[in-house]
Design an enzyme around this catalytic site. Structure first.
Site, PDB file in Angstrom:
ATOM      1  N   LYS A   2      -7.716  -4.850  12.564  1.00 60.19           N
ATOM      2  CA  LYS A   2      -6.561  -4.157  13.151  1.00 60.19           C
ATOM      3  C   LYS A   2      -6.169  -4.768  14.499  1.00 60.19           C
ATOM      4  CE  LYS A   2      -5.858  -1.332   9.799  1.00 60.19           C
ATOM      5  NZ  LYS A   2      -4.620  -1.411   9.034  1.00 60.19           N
TER       6      LYS A   2
ATOM      7  N   TYR B 273     -13.312  -3.356  10.479  1.00 62.34           N
ATOM      8  CA  TYR B 273     -12.009  -2.679  10.464  1.00 62.34           C
ATOM      9  C   TYR B 273     -11.284  -2.897  11.789  1.00 62.34           C
ATOM     10  CZ  TYR B 273      -8.613   1.125   9.868  1.00 62.34           C
ATOM     11  OH  TYR B 273      -7.450   1.860   9.761  1.00 62.34           O
TER      12      TYR B 273
ATOM     13  N   GLY C 240       0.824  -1.214   0.000  1.00 67.90           N
ATOM     14  CA  GLY C 240       0.000   0.000   0.000  1.00 67.90           C
ATOM     15  C   GLY C 240       0.850   1.254   0.000  1.00 67.90           C
TER      16      GLY C 240
ATOM     17  N   ALA D  73     -11.718  -5.251  13.984  1.00 62.39           N
ATOM     18  CA  ALA D  73     -11.341  -6.669  14.123  1.00 62.39           C
ATOM     19  C   ALA D  73     -10.062  -6.947  13.336  1.00 62.39           C
ATOM     20  CB  ALA D  73     -12.472  -7.574  13.642  1.00 62.39           C
TER      21      ALA D  73
ATOM     22  N   VAL E 164      -2.895  -7.410  -2.231  1.00 56.56           N
ATOM     23  CA  VAL E 164      -2.394  -8.140  -1.047  1.00 56.56           C
ATOM     24  C   VAL E 164      -3.339  -9.259  -0.599  1.00 56.56           C
ATOM     25  CG1 VAL E 164      -1.094  -6.131  -0.200  1.00 56.56           C
ATOM     26  CG2 VAL E 164      -3.407  -6.549   0.666  1.00 56.56           C
TER      27      VAL E 164
ATOM     28  N   ILE F 250      -5.173  10.311  11.112  1.00 56.52           N
ATOM     29  CA  ILE F 250      -4.104  10.835  10.264  1.00 56.52           C
ATOM     30  C   ILE F 250      -4.711  11.366   8.955  1.00 56.52           C
ATOM     31  CG2 ILE F 250      -1.876  10.293   9.170  1.00 56.52           C
ATOM     32  CD1 ILE F 250      -1.932   9.847  12.271  1.00 56.52           C
TER      33      ILE F 250
HETATM   34  P1  NAD Z   1      -4.686   5.351   1.987  1.00 58.44           P
HETATM   35  O1  NAD Z   1      -6.045   4.956   1.529  1.00 58.44           O
HETATM   36  O2  NAD Z   1      -4.170   6.705   1.647  1.00 58.44           O
HETATM   37  O3  NAD Z   1      -3.599   4.267   1.473  1.00 58.44           O
HETATM   38  C1  NAD Z   1      -3.860   2.899   1.479  1.00 58.44           C
HETATM   39  C2  NAD Z   1      -3.080   2.260   0.353  1.00 58.44           C
HETATM   40  O4  NAD Z   1      -3.349   0.846   0.382  1.00 58.44           O
HETATM   41  C3  NAD Z   1      -3.497   2.767  -1.041  1.00 58.44           C
HETATM   42  O5  NAD Z   1      -2.363   3.109  -1.806  1.00 58.44           O
HETATM   43  C4  NAD Z   1      -4.255   1.602  -1.636  1.00 58.44           C
HETATM   44  O6  NAD Z   1      -4.166   1.509  -3.055  1.00 58.44           O
HETATM   45  C5  NAD Z   1      -3.558   0.423  -0.965  1.00 58.44           C
HETATM   46  N1  NAD Z   1      -4.377  -0.776  -0.990  1.00 58.44           N
HETATM   47  C6  NAD Z   1      -5.687  -0.911  -0.635  1.00 58.44           C
HETATM   48  N2  NAD Z   1      -6.097  -2.154  -0.876  1.00 58.44           N
HETATM   49  C7  NAD Z   1      -5.046  -2.835  -1.392  1.00 58.44           C
HETATM   50  C8  NAD Z   1      -4.859  -4.163  -1.852  1.00 58.44           C
HETATM   51  N3  NAD Z   1      -5.863  -5.060  -1.846  1.00 58.44           N
HETATM   52  N4  NAD Z   1      -3.637  -4.518  -2.307  1.00 58.44           N
HETATM   53  C9  NAD Z   1      -2.630  -3.620  -2.359  1.00 58.44           C
HETATM   54  N5  NAD Z   1      -2.744  -2.350  -1.948  1.00 58.44           N
HETATM   55  C10 NAD Z   1      -3.948  -1.963  -1.462  1.00 58.44           C
HETATM   56  O7  NAD Z   1      -4.709   5.135   3.540  1.00 58.44           O
HETATM   57  P2  NAD Z   1      -3.670   5.456   4.711  1.00 58.44           P
HETATM   58  O8  NAD Z   1      -4.394   6.305   5.671  1.00 58.44           O
HETATM   59  O9  NAD Z   1      -2.342   5.853   4.196  1.00 58.44           O
HETATM   60  O10 NAD Z   1      -3.593   3.997   5.359  1.00 58.44           O
HETATM   61  C11 NAD Z   1      -2.426   3.223   5.456  1.00 58.44           C
HETATM   62  C12 NAD Z   1      -2.613   2.233   6.592  1.00 58.44           C
HETATM   63  O11 NAD Z   1      -2.740   2.957   7.831  1.00 58.44           O
HETATM   64  C13 NAD Z   1      -3.889   1.388   6.466  1.00 58.44           C
HETATM   65  O12 NAD Z   1      -3.622   0.073   6.885  1.00 58.44           O
HETATM   66  C14 NAD Z   1      -4.833   2.060   7.430  1.00 58.44           C
HETATM   67  O13 NAD Z   1      -5.806   1.161   7.921  1.00 58.44           O
HETATM   68  C15 NAD Z   1      -3.880   2.497   8.514  1.00 58.44           C
HETATM   69  N6  NAD Z   1      -4.389   3.562   9.371  1.00 58.44           N
HETATM   70  C16 NAD Z   1      -4.721   4.780   8.846  1.00 58.44           C
HETATM   71  C17 NAD Z   1      -5.207   5.750   9.709  1.00 58.44           C
HETATM   72  C18 NAD Z   1      -5.591   7.128   9.232  1.00 58.44           C
HETATM   73  O14 NAD Z   1      -6.137   7.908  10.034  1.00 58.44           O
HETATM   74  N7  NAD Z   1      -5.333   7.496   7.980  1.00 58.44           N
HETATM   75  C19 NAD Z   1      -5.365   5.472  11.064  1.00 58.44           C
HETATM   76  C20 NAD Z   1      -5.013   4.235  11.550  1.00 58.44           C
HETATM   77  C21 NAD Z   1      -4.526   3.283  10.688  1.00 58.44           C
END
Ligand code: NAD
Length: 249
Positions: free
Chosen positions: A160, A156, A17, A158, A64, A189
């Protein structure tokens, strides 16, 4: 916590990702620390992401949640770079909705991508990480919601929380083999994920609950991940590092 040294020189990192958001910021910091970085994401091409890395990386298209594609991708990364030392399981989606309205498909897709995807990558990468010269590293991107729960995010949270279980169990399995496994749990974020899902009053209410009084930047999460990949974190394993402005303590 900004680290500027090139202490990851000669190492190969794989970031799932990594085309945008937290994953891309992480890829950039790892590349700046000297690592060769493989970005694995869904889009056909990752030109923009690769440009941001300044020539230190390669892009691999991979879903993934497809176990066979993950095997092939890890093989291609090792063929390209010769080693795999660091794995960042960052790819994730959020499909929100109260339980009564949540479709079974949404539950399964969330678990398939957020949790099974990380499992497939760990499984495919582990034999390479065991050979890493300065000790292999796995960092799983969990969430504040994985510890605290959140109404409307059963699937979500579950997924995490599951990642934290994977982190702690695998940390115990691999500790004797020189591989550390940790999780980073971001709070709220500013990325496309939250721009899409958290708007208006809901967003204001959330920000008001953050002791540091603001939304976090992707770079602030990436700094924590980068720290866990560096030599300064060699004695840290099985931990959950919270990057959340105090939202959950
Ligand atoms: P984002 O949506 O900007 O980026 C997520 C990336 O994952 C994207 O580039 C997307 O194309 C890729 N992706 C999604 N499904 C995929 C798949 N099946 N195969 C390959 N790639 C895939 O989100 P983000 O905020 O940068 O999130 C990154 C991680 O951080 C995630 O796991 C998210 O759950 C976690 N997270 C984010 C926040 C927040 O507030 N943004 C908070 C807690 C956790």
């Amino acid at each position: 916590m900004t680290a500027t040294s090139r202490d990851l020189e000669g190492r190969t990192a794989l970031v799932t990702g990594g085309a945008q958001g937290i994953g891309l910021e992480t890829a950039k910091l790892l590349a700046a620390a000297g690592a060769r970085v493989a970005i694995c994401d869904l889009a056909e091409s990752g030109e923009a992401a690769l440009q941001a890395l300044g020539g230190a990386g390669a892009y691999f298209r991979c879903d993934v949640s497809d176990a066979e594609a993950v095997e092939r991708t890890v093989g291609a990364v090792v063929e390209r770079f010769g080693t795999l030392d660091i794995l960042i399981n960052n790819a994730g989606i959020a499909i929100d909705g109260l339980l009564l309205r949540m479709k079974r498909d949404d539950w399964e897709r969330t678990i398939d991508i957020n949790l099974s995807g990380a499992f497939y990558f760990c499984k495919a990468a582990v034999r390479h990480l065991l050979k890493a010269r300065s000790g292999g590293r796995i960092v799983n991107i969990s969430s504040v919601v994985g510890e605290q729960g959140n109404a409307g995010q059963v699937a979500y949270s579950a997924s995490k929380a599951g990642l934290i279980g994977v982190t702690r169990s695998l940390a115990r399995e691999l500790a004797g083999r020189g591989v550390t496994v940790n999780a980073v749990a971001p709070g709220f974020i500013a990325t496309r994920m939250t721009d899409d899902h958290v708007q208006g009053e809901n967003r204001e209410r959330l920000v008001a609950a953050i002791p540091l009084g603001r939304v976090g930047e992707p770079r602030e999460v990436a700094e924590a991940v980068r720290f866990l990949c560096g030599p300064g974190a060699a004695y840290i394993t099985g931990q959950v590092l919270r990057v959340n402005g105090g939202l959950y303590m």
